[in-house]
Design an enzyme around this catalytic site. Structure first.
Site, PDB file in Angstrom:
ATOM      1  N   HIS A 155      17.480  13.331  34.511  1.00 19.46           N
ATOM      2  CA  HIS A 155      17.890  14.582  33.761  1.00 19.46           C
ATOM      3  C   HIS A 155      17.044  15.280  33.846  1.00 19.46           C
ATOM      4  O   HIS A 155      15.759  15.289  34.213  1.00 19.46           O
ATOM      5  CB  HIS A 155      18.304  13.973  32.342  1.00 19.46           C
ATOM      6  CG  HIS A 155      17.369  13.157  31.604  1.00 19.46           C
ATOM      7  ND1 HIS A 155      16.241  13.851  31.112  1.00 19.46           N
ATOM      8  CD2 HIS A 155      17.213  11.925  31.182  1.00 19.46           C
ATOM      9  CE1 HIS A 155      15.425  13.133  30.419  1.00 19.46           C
ATOM     10  NE2 HIS A 155      16.048  11.727  30.698  1.00 19.46           N
TER      11      HIS A 155
HETATM   12  P1  TYD Z   1      17.647   8.974  28.032  1.00 18.63           P
HETATM   13  O1  TYD Z   1      16.833  10.261  27.301  1.00 18.63           O
HETATM   14  O2  TYD Z   1      18.655   9.186  28.872  1.00 18.63           O
HETATM   15  O3  TYD Z   1      16.514   8.084  28.423  1.00 18.63           O
HETATM   16  P2  TYD Z   1      15.745   7.909  29.840  1.00 18.63           P
HETATM   17  O4  TYD Z   1      15.472   9.187  30.213  1.00 18.63           O
HETATM   18  O5  TYD Z   1      14.442   7.037  29.414  1.00 18.63           O
HETATM   19  O6  TYD Z   1      16.415   7.204  30.880  1.00 18.63           O
HETATM   20  O7  TYD Z   1      18.161   8.350  26.745  1.00 18.63           O
HETATM   21  C1  TYD Z   1      18.783   7.081  26.760  1.00 18.63           C
HETATM   22  C2  TYD Z   1      19.799   6.765  25.682  1.00 18.63           C
HETATM   23  O8  TYD Z   1      19.301   6.784  24.485  1.00 18.63           O
HETATM   24  C3  TYD Z   1      20.886   7.951  25.856  1.00 18.63           C
HETATM   25  O9  TYD Z   1      22.023   7.365  25.255  1.00 18.63           O
HETATM   26  C4  TYD Z   1      20.466   8.770  24.466  1.00 18.63           C
HETATM   27  C5  TYD Z   1      19.621   7.789  23.537  1.00 18.63           C
HETATM   28  N1  TYD Z   1      18.518   8.630  23.047  1.00 18.63           N
HETATM   29  C6  TYD Z   1      18.522   8.687  21.731  1.00 18.63           C
HETATM   30  O10 TYD Z   1      19.378   8.313  20.987  1.00 18.63           O
HETATM   31  N2  TYD Z   1      17.493   9.482  21.080  1.00 18.63           N
HETATM   32  C7  TYD Z   1      16.262   9.805  21.822  1.00 18.63           C
HETATM   33  O11 TYD Z   1      15.161  10.489  21.326  1.00 18.63           O
HETATM   34  C8  TYD Z   1      16.363   9.649  23.256  1.00 18.63           C
HETATM   35  C9  TYD Z   1      15.192  10.112  24.022  1.00 18.63           C
HETATM   36  C10 TYD Z   1      17.245   9.008  23.907  1.00 18.63           C
END
Ligand code: TYD
Length: 147
Positions: free
Chosen positions: A61
Site C-alpha cells: 500500500h
Molecule cells: P496494514 O497497515 O495493512 O499493515 P502492514 O502494512 O504492516 O501490512 O494494517 C493491517 C491491518 O491492521 C489492517 O486491517 C488495518 C489494521 N491497522 C489498524 O487497525 N491500526 C493501525 O494503526 C494499523 C497500522 C493497522
C-alpha cells in the site's frame, strides 16, 4: 497538498536511512528518537509487527499523508519502496538504523528473519482513508512521473 499533488511529487530520493544515537554500555545499548529532532515529523502513533512468518509479505500500500519511520528493533527484513517510476530496497537489520518513508510511496516489506520485530512510528493517527491499497490506483496517481 492534495492527494494528486503528493503522488505526483513523491520520490524515493526523499526516503533515507536515519542513523539514531547509540548509547553503548557493557550492560546493553540504548537508542533514542526525538520528534522533529531525529526525525522530520511529530509522532502520533506507534505500532509494531511481530510473530511474523518468514514468508510474510506486509505492506502492499501507499499513504496519502502519513509519513513513517520503520525500524528493525529485532532481526532483519527488507523494505522496498516505489514512487511509480523507480524502486529502492533497504535491508533493515540494525535497531539504530531507521528508514524514513515520506507519503506517496508504495511499500512492500518481506524477507523477515525469525523473531524479527518491525517498529513503525507514524506522523498521523490510523485512518483507512489515508491508504491506497490498489496498485492500479497507485499507478494512476503517479502517472505524471512516467510521461
Ligand atoms: P496494514 O497497515 O495493512 O499493515 P502492514 O502494512 O504492516 O501490512 O494494517 C493491517 C491491518 O491492521 C489492517 O486491517 C488495518 C489494521 N491497522 C489498524 O487497525 N491500526 C493501525 O494503526 C494499523 C497500522 C493497522
Amino acid at each position: 497538498m492534495d492527494k494528486h499533488e503528493i503522488f505526483a511529487k513523491s520520490t524515493i530520493e526523499d526516503c533515507r536511512i536515519i542513523e539514531l544515537m547509540r548509547n553503548t554500555h557493557r550492560n546493553g545499548a540504548l537508542s533514542v528518537i526525538e520528534n522533529n529532532e531525529d526525525i522530520p515529523f511529530t509522532t502520533k502513533r506507534i505500532y509494531y509487527l511481530y510473530d511474523i512468518p518468514g514468508d510474510a509479505e506486509r505492506g502492499g500500500h501507499a499513504h496519502c499523508d502519513n509519513q513513517s519511520l520503520i525500524i528493525a528493533v529485532s532481526g532483519c527484513f527488507t523494505v522496498t519502496l516505489n514512487d511509480g517510476k523507480a524502486t529502492k530496497s533497504f535491508i533493515l537489520n540494525r535497531p539504530y538504523k531507521a528508514l524514513y518513508v515520506p507519503a506517496g510511496l508504495w511499500r512492500e516489506i518481506n524477507e523477515f528473519s525469525s523473531g524479527s520485530v518491525c517498529l513503525v512510528l507514524t506522523s498521523e493517527i490510523y485512518s483507512e482513508d489515508d491508504y491506497v491499497r490498489d496498485y492500479d490506483e497507485f499507478l494512476h496517481l503517479t502517472e505524471a512521473k512516467r510521461k
